[in-house]
Scaffold this active site. Structure first.
Site, PDB file in Angstrom:
ATOM      1  N   PHE A  43      33.855  22.925  18.347  1.00 35.64           N
ATOM      2  CA  PHE A  43      33.826  23.665  17.080  1.00 35.64           C
ATOM      3  C   PHE A  43      32.419  23.681  16.491  1.00 35.64           C
ATOM      4  O   PHE A  43      31.774  22.633  16.377  1.00 35.64           O
ATOM      5  CB  PHE A  43      34.803  23.002  16.108  1.00 35.64           C
ATOM      6  CG  PHE A  43      34.967  23.701  14.804  1.00 35.64           C
ATOM      7  CD1 PHE A  43      35.546  24.956  14.744  1.00 35.64           C
ATOM      8  CD2 PHE A  43      34.573  23.106  13.622  1.00 35.64           C
ATOM      9  CE1 PHE A  43      35.729  25.610  13.533  1.00 35.64           C
ATOM     10  CE2 PHE A  43      34.739  23.733  12.401  1.00 35.64           C
ATOM     11  CZ  PHE A  43      35.320  24.996  12.359  1.00 35.64           C
ATOM     12  N   SER A 111      35.018  17.576  22.310  1.00 36.88           N
ATOM     13  CA  SER A 111      35.455  17.708  20.920  1.00 36.88           C
ATOM     14  C   SER A 111      36.615  18.698  20.811  1.00 36.88           C
ATOM     15  O   SER A 111      37.645  18.523  21.465  1.00 36.88           O
ATOM     16  CB  SER A 111      34.260  18.112  20.053  1.00 36.88           C
ATOM     17  OG  SER A 111      34.533  17.912  18.696  1.00 36.88           O
ATOM     18  N   MET A 112      36.472  19.776  20.021  1.00 37.82           N
ATOM     19  CA  MET A 112      37.544  20.765  19.968  1.00 37.82           C
ATOM     20  C   MET A 112      37.755  21.398  21.334  1.00 37.82           C
ATOM     21  O   MET A 112      38.871  21.835  21.654  1.00 37.82           O
ATOM     22  CB  MET A 112      37.251  21.847  18.933  1.00 37.82           C
ATOM     23  CG  MET A 112      38.405  22.845  18.786  1.00 37.82           C
ATOM     24  SD  MET A 112      38.067  24.232  17.674  1.00 37.82           S
ATOM     25  CE  MET A 112      37.000  25.258  18.708  1.00 37.82           C
ATOM     26  N   ASP A 212      31.013   7.259  16.976  1.00 34.34           N
ATOM     27  CA  ASP A 212      31.160   8.715  16.875  1.00 34.34           C
ATOM     28  C   ASP A 212      31.299   9.047  15.401  1.00 34.34           C
ATOM     29  O   ASP A 212      32.247   8.606  14.748  1.00 34.34           O
ATOM     30  CB  ASP A 212      32.395   9.157  17.660  1.00 34.34           C
ATOM     31  CG  ASP A 212      32.563  10.675  17.738  1.00 34.34           C
ATOM     32  OD1 ASP A 212      32.113  11.372  16.814  1.00 34.34           O
ATOM     33  OD2 ASP A 212      33.164  11.147  18.724  1.00 34.34           O
ATOM     34  N   HIS A 242      28.564  11.473  19.220  1.00 39.79           N
ATOM     35  CA  HIS A 242      29.625  12.451  19.491  1.00 39.79           C
ATOM     36  C   HIS A 242      29.303  13.404  20.647  1.00 39.79           C
ATOM     37  O   HIS A 242      30.125  13.607  21.542  1.00 39.79           O
ATOM     38  CB  HIS A 242      29.920  13.266  18.223  1.00 39.79           C
ATOM     39  CG  HIS A 242      31.020  14.259  18.407  1.00 39.79           C
ATOM     40  ND1 HIS A 242      32.318  13.891  18.684  1.00 39.79           N
ATOM     41  CD2 HIS A 242      31.009  15.620  18.383  1.00 39.79           C
ATOM     42  CE1 HIS A 242      33.062  14.977  18.815  1.00 39.79           C
ATOM     43  NE2 HIS A 242      32.290  16.030  18.633  1.00 39.79           N
TER      44      HIS A 242
END
Length: 266
Positions: A43, A111-112, A212, A242
């Site tokens: 994202f 992530s996303m 993170d 992250h």
């Protein structure tokens, strides 16, 4: 922060940095089998955050499809015109290409992007041999997320989440803002995904950064509690934040994911 907050200037990103990637399989490097890999960014990010990994995979003979998600890679305002359903559809299209052109397919995501790979596995598990996830987001402990249904109609964006990277000088070229309409749609998608995690039975290799600042431990807890995969391993990255695909542990991710892909597609 003043309300209404209008966000940072909409500086366009370099098209070369955010370009998607598509390469054909080289079965002579993979034992005669055509192996395809979906590579998915997260994202407010774009393929720049995943390009070194995608290039490593392509160099090993895998076909790679690395799409640019709708609303990403342009201006942050464009992201507020898209939704979780649009991103799921983009991933489905990329996997359709891989399935049509290869013998076996694996999905990897950050992530996303990891959440979208999980969505794919819940809906189309028979099309995938396995998943590799790096700091996937499926939940959050942040209390302000509960305000998104209201805030999205008042404030277009909040300060961004890009470049949570420990390694000096690294840059994922993400948006400087977090568009709230898009974020609200994303968290609605996460809630639906958490309910469907038990449908996922394929092998999963999960990398999680010990530190993170974007995705918290609730996502790890949700995956460990929800997945039905018997072949599931969580590995902790001690030297990355992250965006670990651009961080100090990136070589480890590349090598260990290749070992996993070789195993589950063999």
């Amino acid at each position: 922060m003043k309300i209404p907050f209008r966000g940072a200037p909409a500086a366009p990103l370099d098209p070369a940095l955010v370009a998607p990637m598509s390469t054909a399989a080289r079965p002579e490097q993979t034992g005669g089998k055509r192996v395809g890999v979906l590579v998915q960014h997260g994202f407010t990010g774009n393929p720049a955050s995943m390009r070194p990994w995608a290039e490593d995979l392509a160099g090993r003979g895998y076909a790679v499809e690395m799409p640019l998600l709708p609303g990403h890679g342009t201006r942050w305002q464009d992201l507020n015109t898209t939704s979780w359903a649009d991103w799921v559809a983009a991933v489905d299209g990329a996997v359709d290409t891989l399935v049509a052109e290869n013998d076996v397919v694996v999905a990897v995501g950050l992530s996303m992007g990891g959440a979208l790979c999980l969505r794919l596995a819940a809906d189309r598990g028979d099309d995938l041999a396995g998943l590799v996830l790096v700091n996937p987001a499926v939940d959050t402990l942040r209390k302000d997320v509960k305000l998104l249904p209201v805030l999205q109609h008042v404030v277009p964006a909040m300060p961004g989440i890009a470049n949570d990277i420990k390694k000096p000088g690294a840059d994922e070229h993400g948006y400087p803002m977090t568009p709230l309409k898009a974020a609200a749609s994303m968290f609605t998608g996460y809630a639906e995904l958490r309910r469907d995690l038990p449908r996922i039975t394929i092998p999963v290799l999960y990398f999680r950064s010990a530190v993170d600042h974007v995705v918290d431990i609730s996502s790890s807890q949700a995956l460990n509690a929800g997945l039905s995969s018997k072949d599931f391993e969580e590995r902790v990255l001690e030297d990355s934040f992250h965006v670990a695909t651009l961080d100090n542990d990136a070589p480890r991710i590349f090598a260990e994911s290749a070992e996993f892909i070789d195993r589950v597609t063999g």
